[in-house]
Design a protein around this motif. Structure first.
Motif, PDB file in Angstrom:
ATOM      1  N   ALA A  62       2.718  -0.378 -14.423  1.00 47.99           N
ATOM      2  CA  ALA A  62       1.408  -0.248 -15.080  1.00 47.99           C
ATOM      3  C   ALA A  62       0.377  -1.145 -14.408  1.00 47.99           C
ATOM      4  CB  ALA A  62       1.532  -0.584 -16.564  1.00 47.99           C
ATOM      5  N   GLU A  63       0.799  -2.354 -14.043  1.00 45.44           N
ATOM      6  CA  GLU A  63      -0.122  -3.271 -13.367  1.00 45.44           C
ATOM      7  C   GLU A  63      -0.561  -2.697 -12.021  1.00 45.44           C
ATOM      8  OE1 GLU A  63       1.621  -7.520 -15.117  1.00 45.44           O
ATOM      9  OE2 GLU A  63       2.148  -6.857 -13.096  1.00 45.44           O
ATOM     10  N   GLU A  64       0.372  -2.097 -11.297  1.00 43.80           N
ATOM     11  CA  GLU A  64       0.034  -1.562  -9.986  1.00 43.80           C
ATOM     12  C   GLU A  64      -0.849  -0.314 -10.086  1.00 43.80           C
ATOM     13  OE1 GLU A  64       2.651  -2.354  -6.507  1.00 43.80           O
ATOM     14  OE2 GLU A  64       4.196  -1.998  -8.009  1.00 43.80           O
ATOM     15  N   ILE A  65      -0.598   0.523 -11.099  1.00 45.66           N
ATOM     16  CA  ILE A  65      -1.423   1.712 -11.294  1.00 45.66           C
ATOM     17  C   ILE A  65      -2.856   1.312 -11.635  1.00 45.66           C
ATOM     18  CG2 ILE A  65      -1.824   3.665 -12.861  1.00 45.66           C
ATOM     19  CD1 ILE A  65       1.244   4.019 -12.928  1.00 45.66           C
ATOM     20  N   ASP A  66      -3.000   0.275 -12.415  1.00 43.48           N
ATOM     21  CA  ASP A  66      -4.333  -0.170 -12.845  1.00 43.48           C
ATOM     22  C   ASP A  66      -5.095  -0.904 -11.751  1.00 43.48           C
ATOM     23  OD1 ASP A  66      -3.991   0.909 -15.337  1.00 43.48           O
ATOM     24  OD2 ASP A  66      -3.359  -0.972 -16.277  1.00 43.48           O
ATOM     25  N   ARG A  67      -4.407  -1.377 -10.716  1.00 44.33           N
ATOM     26  CA  ARG A  67      -5.047  -2.225  -9.711  1.00 44.33           C
ATOM     27  C   ARG A  67      -4.910  -1.603  -8.327  1.00 44.33           C
ATOM     28  NH1 ARG A  67      -2.954  -8.235 -11.724  1.00 44.33           N
ATOM     29  NH2 ARG A  67      -3.247  -7.857 -13.936  1.00 44.33           N
ATOM     30  N   THR A  68      -5.916  -0.848  -7.933  1.00 42.71           N
ATOM     31  CA  THR A  68      -5.891  -0.234  -6.605  1.00 42.71           C
ATOM     32  C   THR A  68      -6.745  -1.014  -5.611  1.00 42.71           C
ATOM     33  OG1 THR A  68      -7.694   1.257  -7.237  1.00 42.71           O
ATOM     34  CG2 THR A  68      -5.443   2.085  -7.488  1.00 42.71           C
ATOM     35  N   ASP A  69      -7.310  -2.134  -6.057  1.00 43.62           N
ATOM     36  CA  ASP A  69      -8.084  -2.958  -5.138  1.00 43.62           C
ATOM     37  C   ASP A  69      -7.155  -3.530  -4.062  1.00 43.62           C
ATOM     38  OD1 ASP A  69      -7.067  -4.392  -7.498  1.00 43.62           O
ATOM     39  OD2 ASP A  69      -7.733  -6.183  -6.443  1.00 43.62           O
ATOM     40  N   GLY A  70      -7.668  -3.569  -2.845  1.00 45.82           N
ATOM     41  CA  GLY A  70      -6.881  -4.149  -1.759  1.00 45.82           C
ATOM     42  C   GLY A  70      -5.945  -3.182  -1.072  1.00 45.82           C
ATOM     43  N   ILE A  71      -5.918  -1.905  -1.488  1.00 46.26           N
ATOM     44  CA  ILE A  71      -5.093  -0.934  -0.775  1.00 46.26           C
ATOM     45  C   ILE A  71      -5.992  -0.105   0.134  1.00 46.26           C
ATOM     46  CG2 ILE A  71      -3.436  -0.860  -2.674  1.00 46.26           C
ATOM     47  CD1 ILE A  71      -4.381   2.005  -3.227  1.00 46.26           C
ATOM     48  N   SER A  72      -5.425   0.407   1.203  1.00 43.52           N
ATOM     49  CA  SER A  72      -6.202   1.196   2.156  1.00 43.52           C
ATOM     50  C   SER A  72      -5.303   2.214   2.830  1.00 43.52           C
ATOM     51  CB  SER A  72      -6.853   0.282   3.199  1.00 43.52           C
ATOM     52  OG  SER A  72      -5.860  -0.422   3.929  1.00 43.52           O
ATOM     53  N   GLU A  73      -5.920   3.185   3.459  1.00 40.40           N
ATOM     54  CA  GLU A  73      -5.184   4.189   4.218  1.00 40.40           C
ATOM     55  C   GLU A  73      -4.589   3.550   5.465  1.00 40.40           C
ATOM     56  OE1 GLU A  73      -6.199   7.885   7.247  1.00 40.40           O
ATOM     57  OE2 GLU A  73      -7.802   6.871   6.136  1.00 40.40           O
ATOM     58  N   VAL A  74      -3.356   3.877   5.769  1.00 43.46           N
ATOM     59  CA  VAL A  74      -2.811   3.547   7.085  1.00 43.46           C
ATOM     60  C   VAL A  74      -3.586   4.401   8.094  1.00 43.46           C
ATOM     61  CG1 VAL A  74      -0.790   3.753   8.586  1.00 43.46           C
ATOM     62  CG2 VAL A  74      -0.535   2.854   6.273  1.00 43.46           C
ATOM     63  N   PRO A  75      -4.167   3.801   9.122  1.00 42.24           N
ATOM     64  CA  PRO A  75      -5.009   4.569  10.043  1.00 42.24           C
ATOM     65  C   PRO A  75      -4.321   5.832  10.553  1.00 42.24           C
ATOM     66  CG  PRO A  75      -5.222   2.235  10.509  1.00 42.24           C
ATOM     67  CD  PRO A  75      -4.130   2.366   9.481  1.00 42.24           C
ATOM     68  N   GLY A  76      -5.065   6.945  10.459  1.00 41.05           N
ATOM     69  CA  GLY A  76      -4.576   8.229  10.940  1.00 41.05           C
ATOM     70  C   GLY A  76      -3.842   9.054   9.918  1.00 41.05           C
ATOM     71  N   ALA A  77      -3.501   8.482   8.756  1.00 38.76           N
ATOM     72  CA  ALA A  77      -2.682   9.201   7.783  1.00 38.76           C
ATOM     73  C   ALA A  77      -3.388  10.434   7.230  1.00 38.76           C
ATOM     74  CB  ALA A  77      -2.267   8.271   6.652  1.00 38.76           C
ATOM     75  N   ALA A  78      -4.631  10.267   6.765  1.00 40.45           N
ATOM     76  CA  ALA A  78      -5.354  11.389   6.163  1.00 40.45           C
ATOM     77  C   ALA A  78      -5.601  12.494   7.183  1.00 40.45           C
ATOM     78  CB  ALA A  78      -6.670  10.896   5.553  1.00 40.45           C
ATOM     79  N   ALA A  79      -5.960  12.110   8.393  1.00 43.20           N
ATOM     80  CA  ALA A  79      -6.230  13.111   9.428  1.00 43.20           C
ATOM     81  C   ALA A  79      -4.967  13.898   9.773  1.00 43.20           C
ATOM     82  CB  ALA A  79      -6.793  12.435  10.676  1.00 43.20           C
ATOM     83  N   LEU A  80      -3.842  13.197   9.907  1.00 44.26           N
ATOM     84  CA  LEU A  80      -2.595  13.884  10.241  1.00 44.26           C
ATOM     85  C   LEU A  80      -2.199  14.857   9.146  1.00 44.26           C
ATOM     86  CD1 LEU A  80      -0.036  14.336  11.918  1.00 44.26           C
ATOM     87  CD2 LEU A  80       0.962  12.341  10.776  1.00 44.26           C
ATOM     88  N   LEU A  81      -2.158  14.398   7.909  1.00 40.68           N
ATOM     89  CA  LEU A  81      -1.720  15.277   6.821  1.00 40.68           C
ATOM     90  C   LEU A  81      -2.709  16.418   6.590  1.00 40.68           C
ATOM     91  CD1 LEU A  81      -0.271  12.718   4.264  1.00 40.68           C
ATOM     92  CD2 LEU A  81       0.928  14.059   5.993  1.00 40.68           C
ATOM     93  N   GLY A  82      -3.998  16.139   6.776  1.00 41.81           N
ATOM     94  CA  GLY A  82      -5.000  17.188   6.609  1.00 41.81           C
ATOM     95  C   GLY A  82      -4.892  18.282   7.657  1.00 41.81           C
TER      96      GLY A  82
END
Length: 202
Positions: A62-82
């Protein structure tokens, strides 16, 4: 997901640090084995006698779901999957389904049609079951898959399922020995070769 699609290292370390503080535990010892494993298994390994393992796991999640600050995409991930046919890839993670969907959406990564999360397995990583289930859901054998992993538990799970496995990031322990490696997903491409697909690394 974590470490291959989403950089959540800081968030994960803070969550385990809070758990360690609550129970007077050594956070470094927990973090040495926690990456890539289901939360409930790590809690069960470290929680003092008498602690409700399920309730503690739910609190951490629950703590992790509520706190998305400080997370980021691993470079290239969105482009590859897209760039891929959604019916040809899956996310195989030791996180829960709820946490996975929240983190992927938070960093703009496409949501998978096939997701094997901690909720979906009876034996988590490093057991090969998660990758075998994902391959089956895609309609293939795991030996036809390429897996991208960053931590010992995931690398072991993927290789024992028979997948061709690529190390993402800097882990250089025994589970990564002899495997191809990329620093992130920038430049990773999937191309059509005859009737099949071929993964090409930069």
């Amino acid at each position: 997901m974590d470490g291959t699609l989403v950089d959540s290292t800081a968030s994960v370390e803070r969550a385990w640090g809070r758990f360690a503080d609550r129970h007077g535990l050594d956070a470094a010892a927990i973090l040495a084995v926690a990456h890539g494993r289901p939360t409930i298994e790590v809690v069960a390994d470290f929680a003092p006698r008498g602690v409700d393992v399920v309730a503690e796991t739910d609190r951490i999640e629950a703590e992790e779901i509520d706190r998305t600050d400080g997370i980021s995409e691993v470079p290239g991930a969105a482009a590859l999957l897209g760039s891929l046919d959604p019916s040809r890839w899956a996310v195989v993670t030791s996180a829960t389904r709820a946490l996975t969907l929240k983190r992927l959406a938070a960093v703009g990564i496409p949501l998978p049609k096939v997701l094997v999360a901690a909720d979906d397995v009876t034996r988590g990583k490093p057991h090969p079951q998660p990758y075998m289930l994902a391959a089956r859901a895609l309609g293939y054998d795991a030996t036809a898959a390429v897996a991208f992993e960053d931590a010992p538990a995931g690398l072991t799970s993927a290789t024992e399922a028979g997948a061709a496995t690529v190390v993402v990031g800097g882990y250089r322990g025994e589970a990564a020995a002899g495997l191809p490696r990329v620093p992130d997903l920038t430049g990773v491409r999937v191309v059509q070769v005859g009737p099949g697909l071929e993964v090409r690394l930069p």
